[in-house]
Write a protein that holds these residues in place. Structure first.
Motif, PDB file in Angstrom:
ATOM      1  N   LEU A   9       0.833  -1.136   0.043  1.00 27.18           N
ATOM      2  CA  LEU A   9      -0.176  -0.090   0.069  1.00 27.18           C
ATOM      3  C   LEU A   9       0.843   1.274  -0.056  1.00 27.18           C
ATOM      4  O   LEU A   9       1.806   1.383   0.786  1.00 27.18           O
ATOM      5  N   LEU A  10       0.634   2.299  -0.810  1.00 32.61           N
ATOM      6  CA  LEU A  10       1.444   3.292  -1.066  1.00 32.61           C
ATOM      7  C   LEU A  10       0.477   4.370  -1.472  1.00 32.61           C
ATOM      8  O   LEU A  10      -0.340   4.468  -2.368  1.00 32.61           O
ATOM      9  N   ALA A  11       0.678   5.634  -0.675  1.00 34.00           N
ATOM     10  CA  ALA A  11      -0.290   6.743  -1.264  1.00 34.00           C
ATOM     11  C   ALA A  11       0.420   7.968  -1.000  1.00 34.00           C
ATOM     12  O   ALA A  11       0.964   8.161   0.218  1.00 34.00           O
ATOM     13  N   VAL A  12       0.213   9.228  -1.533  1.00 29.87           N
ATOM     14  CA  VAL A  12       0.398  10.532  -1.162  1.00 29.87           C
ATOM     15  C   VAL A  12      -1.153  10.931  -1.364  1.00 29.87           C
ATOM     16  O   VAL A  12      -1.593  11.283  -2.650  1.00 29.87           O
ATOM     17  N   THR A  13      -1.763  11.565  -0.359  1.00 29.18           N
ATOM     18  CA  THR A  13      -3.226  11.816  -0.383  1.00 29.18           C
ATOM     19  C   THR A  13      -3.767  12.698   0.410  1.00 29.18           C
ATOM     20  O   THR A  13      -3.005  13.165   1.509  1.00 29.18           O
ATOM     21  N   ASP A  14      -4.665  13.359   0.187  1.00 25.04           N
ATOM     22  CA  ASP A  14      -5.384  14.331   1.039  1.00 25.04           C
ATOM     23  C   ASP A  14      -6.284  13.972   1.897  1.00 25.04           C
ATOM     24  O   ASP A  14      -6.828  14.524   2.861  1.00 25.04           O
ATOM     25  N   GLN A  15      -6.358  12.606   1.854  1.00 27.55           N
ATOM     26  CA  GLN A  15      -7.281  11.923   2.783  1.00 27.55           C
ATOM     27  C   GLN A  15      -6.798  11.611   4.016  1.00 27.55           C
ATOM     28  O   GLN A  15      -5.593  10.980   4.152  1.00 27.55           O
ATOM     29  N   PRO A  16      -7.677  11.063   5.194  1.00 24.86           N
ATOM     30  CA  PRO A  16      -7.032  10.471   6.427  1.00 24.86           C
ATOM     31  C   PRO A  16      -6.269   8.989   6.130  1.00 24.86           C
ATOM     32  O   PRO A  16      -6.908   8.586   5.080  1.00 24.86           O
ATOM     33  N   LEU A  17      -5.257   9.103   6.758  1.00 23.34           N
ATOM     34  CA  LEU A  17      -4.510   7.865   6.963  1.00 23.34           C
ATOM     35  C   LEU A  17      -4.987   6.758   7.727  1.00 23.34           C
ATOM     36  O   LEU A  17      -5.351   7.127   9.004  1.00 23.34           O
ATOM     37  N   ASP A  18      -5.006   5.363   7.339  1.00 22.16           N
ATOM     38  CA  ASP A  18      -5.544   4.577   8.331  1.00 22.16           C
ATOM     39  C   ASP A  18      -4.402   3.414   8.576  1.00 22.16           C
ATOM     40  O   ASP A  18      -4.023   2.562   8.050  1.00 22.16           O
ATOM     41  N   LEU A  19      -3.870   3.536   9.894  1.00 21.94           N
ATOM     42  CA  LEU A  19      -2.914   2.760  10.309  1.00 21.94           C
ATOM     43  C   LEU A  19      -3.494   0.869   9.996  1.00 21.94           C
ATOM     44  O   LEU A  19      -2.461   0.175   9.655  1.00 21.94           O
ATOM     45  N   ALA A  20      -4.429   1.004  10.587  1.00 20.90           N
ATOM     46  CA  ALA A  20      -4.849  -0.642  10.428  1.00 20.90           C
ATOM     47  C   ALA A  20      -4.998  -1.258   9.041  1.00 20.90           C
ATOM     48  O   ALA A  20      -4.567  -2.284   8.756  1.00 20.90           O
ATOM     49  N   ALA A  21      -5.337  -0.163   8.060  1.00 22.07           N
ATOM     50  CA  ALA A  21      -5.225  -0.694   6.625  1.00 22.07           C
ATOM     51  C   ALA A  21      -3.707  -0.971   6.244  1.00 22.07           C
ATOM     52  O   ALA A  21      -3.563  -1.905   5.461  1.00 22.07           O
ATOM     53  N   HIS A  22      -2.782  -0.025   6.624  1.00 22.69           N
ATOM     54  CA  HIS A  22      -1.671  -0.456   6.247  1.00 22.69           C
ATOM     55  C   HIS A  22      -0.950  -1.644   6.831  1.00 22.69           C
ATOM     56  O   HIS A  22      -0.115  -2.454   6.328  1.00 22.69           O
ATOM     57  N   GLU A  23      -1.219  -1.778   8.111  1.00 18.07           N
ATOM     58  CA  GLU A  23      -0.789  -3.200   8.911  1.00 18.07           C
ATOM     59  C   GLU A  23      -1.524  -4.303   8.071  1.00 18.07           C
ATOM     60  O   GLU A  23      -0.788  -5.434   8.115  1.00 18.07           O
ATOM     61  N   ALA A  24      -2.881  -4.346   7.725  1.00 21.10           N
ATOM     62  CA  ALA A  24      -3.401  -5.437   7.232  1.00 21.10           C
ATOM     63  C   ALA A  24      -2.901  -5.554   5.879  1.00 21.10           C
ATOM     64  O   ALA A  24      -2.742  -6.628   5.042  1.00 21.10           O
ATOM     65  N   ALA A  25      -2.316  -4.506   5.221  1.00 18.72           N
ATOM     66  CA  ALA A  25      -1.849  -4.610   3.657  1.00 18.72           C
ATOM     67  C   ALA A  25      -0.386  -5.383   3.796  1.00 18.72           C
ATOM     68  O   ALA A  25      -0.135  -5.918   2.785  1.00 18.72           O
ATOM     69  N   VAL A  26       0.236  -5.652   4.789  1.00 16.06           N
ATOM     70  CA  VAL A  26       1.617  -6.110   5.079  1.00 16.06           C
ATOM     71  C   VAL A  26       1.475  -7.334   5.761  1.00 16.06           C
ATOM     72  O   VAL A  26       2.572  -8.182   5.768  1.00 16.06           O
ATOM     73  N   ALA A  27       0.370  -7.793   6.040  1.00 12.14           N
ATOM     74  CA  ALA A  27       0.046  -9.044   6.625  1.00 12.14           C
ATOM     75  C   ALA A  27       0.425 -10.221   5.743  1.00 12.14           C
ATOM     76  O   ALA A  27       0.330 -10.177   4.731  1.00 12.14           O
ATOM     77  N   ASP A  28       1.174 -11.125   6.379  1.00  8.16           N
ATOM     78  CA  ASP A  28       1.933 -12.440   5.793  1.00  8.16           C
ATOM     79  C   ASP A  28       1.746 -13.553   6.603  1.00  8.16           C
ATOM     80  O   ASP A  28       2.273 -13.328   7.742  1.00  8.16           O
ATOM     81  N   ARG A  29       1.493 -14.872   6.059  1.00  8.50           N
ATOM     82  CA  ARG A  29       1.474 -15.840   6.987  1.00  8.50           C
ATOM     83  C   ARG A  29       2.928 -16.143   7.611  1.00  8.50           C
ATOM     84  O   ARG A  29       3.189 -16.898   8.551  1.00  8.50           O
ATOM     85  N   ARG A  30       3.866 -15.801   6.874  1.00  6.48           N
ATOM     86  CA  ARG A  30       5.349 -16.036   7.190  1.00  6.48           C
ATOM     87  C   ARG A  30       5.753 -15.018   8.246  1.00  6.48           C
ATOM     88  O   ARG A  30       6.892 -15.075   9.069  1.00  6.48           O
ATOM     89  N   ALA A  31       5.270 -13.885   8.508  1.00  4.61           N
ATOM     90  CA  ALA A  31       5.564 -12.988   9.189  1.00  4.61           C
ATOM     91  C   ALA A  31       5.318 -13.264  10.910  1.00  4.61           C
ATOM     92  O   ALA A  31       4.261 -13.351  11.135  1.00  4.61           O
ATOM     93  N   GLY A  32       6.341 -12.991  11.613  1.00  7.02           N
ATOM     94  CA  GLY A  32       6.261 -13.132  12.955  1.00  7.02           C
ATOM     95  C   GLY A  32       6.134 -11.724  13.595  1.00  7.02           C
ATOM     96  O   GLY A  32       5.927 -11.696  14.580  1.00  7.02           O
ATOM     97  N   ALA A  33       6.393 -10.651  12.795  1.00  9.42           N
ATOM     98  CA  ALA A  33       6.393  -9.244  13.226  1.00  9.42           C
ATOM     99  C   ALA A  33       5.898  -8.399  12.095  1.00  9.42           C
ATOM    100  O   ALA A  33       6.240  -8.417  11.063  1.00  9.42           O
ATOM    101  N   VAL A  34       5.194  -7.464  12.555  1.00 13.13           N
ATOM    102  CA  VAL A  34       4.651  -6.353  11.868  1.00 13.13           C
ATOM    103  C   VAL A  34       4.627  -5.252  12.693  1.00 13.13           C
ATOM    104  O   VAL A  34       4.273  -5.187  13.933  1.00 13.13           O
TER     105      VAL A  34
END
Length: 143
Positions: A9-34
């Motif tokens: 997920l990547l944006a330069v925007t005038d809209q509010p940013l959503d931390l949860a959406a960014h965390e969900a976007a990097v979710a990966d079954r292999r990941a032990g850390a976000v």
């Protein structure tokens, strides 16, 4: 070592940013850390009360953000990267920058997220106008 690191997920925007959406976007079954970061508009700078910020971005800001994210995503420890920056008027408490990184282990995730934020702050062609409580203003990070 990871396969196919991505910029999720990547944006330069005038809209509010959503931390949860960014965390969900990097979710990966292999990941032990976000690890994620929010840059929040604070009410002061160098001892002076701030009332609002306004960010202006150069047309190349998205490409620069994409290049920074790709560099971090190319790290063999990184599974995915998400990063966005606000432009326009922001009030105290608004989120100006959000970043998230996933890796197998926490140390690598903390390090990658810190590199991502540091590189965005150093290279992104976005300029900040601070308005102070006394009515004066200051431009920051202008070339």
């Amino acid at each position: 070592m990871t396969a196919d690191p991505t910029t999720a997920l990547l944006a330069v925007t005038d809209q509010p940013l959503d931390l949860a959406a960014h965390e969900a976007a990097v979710a990966d079954r292999r990941a032990g850390a976000v690890v994620s970061f929010q840059g929040v508009v604070r009410d002061h700078d160098h001892g002076r009360p701030v009332t609002l910020l306004e960010y202006e971005g150069h047309p190349s800001a998205v490409e620069t953000l994409r290049a920074v994210a790709a560099e971090i995503a190319a790290d063999p420890d990184v599974y995915a990267v998400a990063v966005s920056h606000r432009i326009g008027r922001l009030d105290i408490g608004d989120v100006a920058l959000v970043a998230a990184v996933s890796t197998a282990h926490r140390a690598a995730a903390f390090a990658a997220c810190a590199r991502l934020v540091d590189e965005v702050k150093a290279r992104l062609p976005i300029w900040k106008r601070q308005v102070f409580a006394d009515g004066t203003e200051e431009w920051v990070n202008c070339p």
